[in-house]
Design a protein around this motif. Structure first.
Motif, mmCIF file in Angstrom:
data_model
loop_
_atom_site.group_PDB
_atom_site.id
_atom_site.type_symbol
_atom_site.label_atom_id
_atom_site.label_comp_id
_atom_site.label_asym_id
_atom_site.label_seq_id
_atom_site.Cartn_x
_atom_site.Cartn_y
_atom_site.Cartn_z
ATOM 1 N N HIS A 1 -20.490 73.726 92.276
ATOM 2 C CA HIS A 1 -18.790 73.995 92.581
ATOM 3 C C HIS A 1 -18.000 73.502 92.249
ATOM 4 O O HIS A 1 -16.987 73.452 92.152
ATOM 5 N N ALA A 2 -17.880 71.969 91.833
ATOM 6 C CA ALA A 2 -17.369 71.076 91.333
ATOM 7 C C ALA A 2 -16.642 71.937 89.872
ATOM 8 O O ALA A 2 -15.205 71.696 90.198
ATOM 9 N N PHE B 1 -16.611 75.159 88.563
ATOM 10 C CA PHE B 1 -15.690 76.277 89.688
ATOM 11 C C PHE B 1 -15.346 75.948 90.642
ATOM 12 O O PHE B 1 -13.601 76.306 90.156
ATOM 13 N N THR C 1 -9.168 71.763 103.810
ATOM 14 C CA THR C 1 -10.131 71.247 102.134
ATOM 15 C C THR C 1 -9.744 69.670 101.582
ATOM 16 O O THR C 1 -9.344 69.882 101.175
ATOM 17 N N ALA D 1 -12.690 67.604 96.626
ATOM 18 C CA ALA D 1 -14.454 68.187 95.960
ATOM 19 C C ALA D 1 -15.128 66.666 96.216
ATOM 20 O O ALA D 1 -16.242 66.647 96.585
ATOM 21 N N ALA E 1 -17.490 78.892 98.294
ATOM 22 C CA ALA E 1 -18.216 77.999 96.863
ATOM 23 C C ALA E 1 -17.048 77.547 97.150
ATOM 24 O O ALA E 1 -16.856 76.301 96.302
ATOM 25 N N ASP F 1 -15.008 75.764 99.233
ATOM 26 C CA ASP F 1 -14.582 74.759 100.439
ATOM 27 C C ASP F 1 -15.248 73.559 100.149
ATOM 28 O O ASP F 1 -14.485 72.839 99.511
ATOM 29 N N SER F 2 -16.246 73.468 99.372
ATOM 30 C CA SER F 2 -17.149 72.201 98.717
ATOM 31 C C SER F 2 -18.515 72.499 98.973
ATOM 32 O O SER F 2 -18.902 73.292 98.256
ATOM 33 N N GLU F 3 -19.425 71.369 98.698
ATOM 34 C CA GLU F 3 -20.574 70.941 97.633
ATOM 35 C C GLU F 3 -21.632 71.717 98.793
ATOM 36 O O GLU F 3 -22.284 73.084 98.198
ATOM 37 N N PHE G 1 -20.655 75.691 98.213
ATOM 38 C CA PHE G 1 -21.094 76.186 97.375
ATOM 39 C C PHE G 1 -22.916 76.213 97.799
ATOM 40 O O PHE G 1 -23.261 78.165 97.379
#
Ligand code: HEM
Ligand code: HEM
Lengths: 152, 123
Positions: A45-46, A48, A127, A130, B46, B48-50, B53
């Motif tokens: 995630h981070a 991407f 949001t 992250a 994906a 939005d957050s860990e 994802f």
């Protein structure tokens, strides 16, 4: 020149060109995103999110969404114009075609709003960053305080 | 008396490879219109957050979620390859009868490989 009120650019030739220009934009964008996943198989995630929220990608993605709306409208319009016609639907064909075009437009509008919200992120603060390292806001202490009493 | 009216050639019993390539481009275009919703949904999760994802990654591990992604990617691969061919044809590259047949076969072949590659990547 034959014109049609429901075409995208009000002329077949401009729709033809738009269909092709938007195709090139969509193709380049698809290769770009697919290429990232190919080059970064671990993903995550981070990484991407950091890549996708960089300024060039936000601009590119916004452009791609515009291209998608134009491309899909012209394409779906063409398909509907080919099949939803009197030969198959008799006198109902105009109503059928307009309903189809309305549904297509509604869905594309949904895609547009949704995609822009995803790309530009965090509407209404939905949001958080992250990393979870949300900096304390100067006015944070004010959150949750009762509004000043109205002098009645 | 010779009629000037067009002759009905009744092509129903055979489908040239170029017609297969053309109609598949149309079918995949409409499929992508629907598939866009799924791709947007995955992208939304994906980014939005860990946890989001991870949810997207888990979703494409389920049988249905993986198949839906594969179908969408395969449609995109075909539509893209056939689209590039279409753009070349617009510039009169490969638009002779023999060239068009070769291009149609090439499009189908490359797409088959791309769909297989997407499948290998997913499974
Ligand atoms: C998610 C993205 C896309 C969607 C939803 C989409 C959808 C469509 C649809 C519905 C059509 C009409 C098909 C027909 O009339 O037979 C079309 C045509 C076309 N598409 Fe796409 N498409 C997408 C991406 C692309 C890409 C990446 C390319 C890249 C090369 C491309 C190239 C073309 C071309 C050249 C046409 C015109 C075909 C013609 O004039 O017959 N499209 N698209
Ligand atoms: C001998 C048989 C056939 C001939 C000579 C033929 C010829 C053509 C021609 C000249 C076009 C216009 C191309 C253009 O838009 O520039 C076309 C388009 C099309 N044909 Fe055929 N066709 C045949 C059979 C078929 C069959 C059997 C199907 C479907 C089952 C089919 C589906 C289509 C479709 C969907 C289009 C539109 C493609 C597009 O808009 O890009 N054709 N065909």
């Amino acid at each position: 020149m034959v014109t049609n009120v429901t075409s995208f650019g009000r002329s077949g030739l401009s729709d033809f060109v738009l269909q092709r220009v938007s195709a090139v934009v969509l193709g380049a964008f698809g290769l770009c995103v697919g290429g990232w996943f190919a080059v970064n198989p671990e993903g995550g995630h981070a990484a991407f999110a950091a890549w996708f929220s960089s300024t060039p990608m936000v601009v590119f993605a916004t452009l791609a969404v515009g291209a998608l709306v134009a491309h899909a409208w012209i394409g779906m319009w063409t398909v509907g114009t080919d099949y939803l016609r009197p030969h198959y639907f008799g006198r109902a064909s105009t109503v059928v075609r307009l309903a189809y075009q309305g549904a297509t437009a509604a869905l594309l509008f949904l895609y547009l709003i949704w995609a822009l919200a995803v790309i530009w992120g965090g509407l209404n603060g939905s949001t958080p960053p992250a990393t979870g390292e949300m900096p304390a806001l100067p006015h944070a202490s004010a959150v949750g305080e009762a509004p000043p009493a109205e002098g009645s | 008396m010779t009629s000037e009216r067009p002759v009905e050639i009744a092509p129903t019993s055979y489908l040239p490879v170029t017609a297969v390539a053309s109609i598949t481009h149309r079918i995949t275009g409409v499929a992508l219109f629907a598939g866009t919703a799924y791709l947007l949904f995955l992208l939304d999760l994906a980014l939005d957050s860990e946890a989001g994802f991870a949810r997207a990654a888990a979703l494409i591990e389920t049988g249905l979620g993986k198949f839906a992604l594969w179908i969408t990617l395969a449609a995109l691969a075909y539509h893209f390859i056939a689209g590039v061919r279409h753009l070349l044809l617009d510039f009169h590259v490969g638009d002779s009868l023999a060239g068009a047949r070769r291009g149609a076969w090439t499009t189908l072949g490359l797409s088959f490989l791309a769909a297989a590659a997407a499948g290998a990547w997913l499974w």
